[in-house]
Design a protein around this motif. Structure first.
Motif, short mmCIF file in Angstrom:
data_model
loop_
_atom_site.label_atom_id
_atom_site.label_comp_id
_atom_site.label_asym_id
_atom_site.label_seq_id
_atom_site.Cartn_x
_atom_site.Cartn_y
_atom_site.Cartn_z
N HIS A 21 -85.21 14.67 -47.01
CA HIS A 21 -84.20 14.90 -48.05
C HIS A 21 -83.36 16.12 -47.67
O HIS A 21 -83.64 16.79 -46.68
CB HIS A 21 -84.83 15.06 -49.43
CG HIS A 21 -85.85 16.15 -49.53
ND1 HIS A 21 -85.53 17.49 -49.56
CD2 HIS A 21 -87.20 16.09 -49.59
CE1 HIS A 21 -86.62 18.21 -49.66
NE2 HIS A 21 -87.66 17.39 -49.67
N VAL A 22 -82.33 16.39 -48.46
CA VAL A 22 -81.46 17.52 -48.16
C VAL A 22 -82.27 18.81 -48.15
O VAL A 22 -83.04 19.08 -49.08
CB VAL A 22 -80.29 17.62 -49.18
CG1 VAL A 22 -79.52 18.91 -49.00
CG2 VAL A 22 -79.35 16.42 -49.02
N ASN A 23 -82.10 19.58 -47.10
CA ASN A 23 -82.77 20.86 -46.94
C ASN A 23 -82.29 21.82 -48.03
O ASN A 23 -81.10 21.88 -48.35
CB ASN A 23 -82.45 21.43 -45.56
CG ASN A 23 -83.22 22.68 -45.27
OD1 ASN A 23 -82.98 23.72 -45.88
ND2 ASN A 23 -84.14 22.60 -44.33
N ASN A 24 -83.21 22.60 -48.59
CA ASN A 24 -82.88 23.53 -49.67
C ASN A 24 -81.76 24.49 -49.29
O ASN A 24 -80.92 24.84 -50.12
CB ASN A 24 -84.11 24.34 -50.07
CG ASN A 24 -85.18 23.50 -50.72
OD1 ASN A 24 -84.97 22.34 -51.05
ND2 ASN A 24 -86.35 24.07 -50.88
N VAL A 25 -81.73 24.92 -48.05
CA VAL A 25 -80.70 25.86 -47.60
C VAL A 25 -79.31 25.23 -47.69
O VAL A 25 -78.32 25.93 -47.93
CB VAL A 25 -81.01 26.35 -46.16
CG1 VAL A 25 -79.89 27.21 -45.61
CG2 VAL A 25 -82.32 27.10 -46.13
N MET A 26 -79.22 23.91 -47.54
CA MET A 26 -77.92 23.24 -47.63
C MET A 26 -77.29 23.42 -49.00
O MET A 26 -76.07 23.53 -49.11
CB MET A 26 -78.05 21.74 -47.32
CG MET A 26 -78.14 21.40 -45.86
SD MET A 26 -76.86 22.13 -44.78
CE MET A 26 -75.36 21.72 -45.60
N TYR A 27 -78.09 23.44 -50.03
CA TYR A 27 -77.53 23.61 -51.37
C TYR A 27 -76.82 24.95 -51.50
O TYR A 27 -75.75 25.04 -52.09
CB TYR A 27 -78.62 23.47 -52.44
CG TYR A 27 -79.12 22.05 -52.61
CD1 TYR A 27 -78.47 21.17 -53.45
CD2 TYR A 27 -80.23 21.61 -51.91
CE1 TYR A 27 -78.92 19.87 -53.61
CE2 TYR A 27 -80.69 20.31 -52.06
CZ TYR A 27 -80.03 19.45 -52.91
OH TYR A 27 -80.48 18.16 -53.05
N VAL A 28 -77.42 26.00 -50.95
CA VAL A 28 -76.77 27.31 -50.98
C VAL A 28 -75.50 27.28 -50.13
O VAL A 28 -74.47 27.82 -50.51
CB VAL A 28 -77.75 28.42 -50.52
CG1 VAL A 28 -77.06 29.77 -50.46
CG2 VAL A 28 -78.95 28.47 -51.46
N HIS A 29 -75.57 26.61 -49.00
CA HIS A 29 -74.38 26.45 -48.15
C HIS A 29 -73.27 25.72 -48.93
O HIS A 29 -72.10 26.12 -48.89
CB HIS A 29 -74.76 25.68 -46.89
CG HIS A 29 -73.68 25.56 -45.88
ND1 HIS A 29 -73.41 26.55 -44.95
CD2 HIS A 29 -72.76 24.59 -45.67
CE1 HIS A 29 -72.39 26.18 -44.20
NE2 HIS A 29 -71.98 25.00 -44.62
#
Length: 150
Positions: A21-29
Motif C-alpha cells: 500500500h502507499v508508504n506513510n512517508v508519501m502522505y507527508v510528501h
C-alpha cells in the motif's frame, strides 16, 4: 478568502511500500505537493517568496492514517487554510478515494513565516495575509460529493 483546493492523482508503483500500500512517508510528501500547488494558485508561491524575501515553512505536522491506498487508485488530495495570525498559518488536509467514498487520511500543518536569508521568524507581510485567508465557515471541507458521481 482562500478556497478549498483539490489535486487528483493516481497512485503509482513508486508510492507503494513492501506491504503493498502507499508508504506513510508519501502522505507527508503529498501534503507538501498539494500545499505548494495551492499557494501557486493563490498567486503567492515560491517565486513570490524569493522576491519578497520571506517564506512559509512547516514547523509542526499532525497526521492520521485512516485507510490504505493501493496502486492504480485515483485519490483526491484536498487542502484548505483554517486559521492565520501574524506569524503562523494553519493548513488542513483530507485525502479521499472516490471509488468507495473513503476518507484515507487527515492532517494539518502549522506553517511559520521566516526571513529567507536568516531563517528567523518574521511577521507576515500584507501580501501574505491577503492571499492566505481561511475558508468560510459555511464551507464543509469534508464534502466530497462532487467526486462521488465519477
Amino acid at each position: 478568502m482562500s478556497d478549498i483546493f483539490d489535486l487528483r492523482l493516481t497512485v503509482k508503483p513508486e508510492h507503494i511500500d513492501i506491504l503493498g500500500h502507499v508508504n506513510n512517508v508519501m502522505y507527508v510528501h503529498w501534503m507538501q505537493d498539494v500545499a505548494l500547488a495551492h499557494i501557486e494558485e493563490l498567486g503567492l508561491g515560491l517565486k513570490e517568496y524569493i522576491e519578497l524575501k520571506h517564506a512559509m515553512v512547516a514547523v509542526e505536522h499532525y497526521v492520521q492514517y485512516r485507510k490504505a491506498a493501493l496502486e492504480g487508485e485515483t485519490i483526491v488530495l484536498r487542502t484548505w487554510l483554517n486559521d492565520i495570525n501574524s506569524l503562523y498559518l494553519f493548513r488542513q488536509y483530507a485525502f479521499y478515494r472516490p471509488s468507495d467514498k473513503a476518507l484515507l487520511f487527515v492532517g494539518n500543518t502549522k506553517w511559520a513565516c521566516i526571513e529567507i536569508d536568516t531563517g528567523r521568524p518574521k511577521r507576515m507581510s500584507p501580501t501574505f495575509t491577503q492571499a492566505y485567508q481561511p475558508i468560510s465557515n459555511e464551507k464543509d471541507p469534508f464534502d466530497f460529493t462532487q467526486y462521488d458521481a465519477s
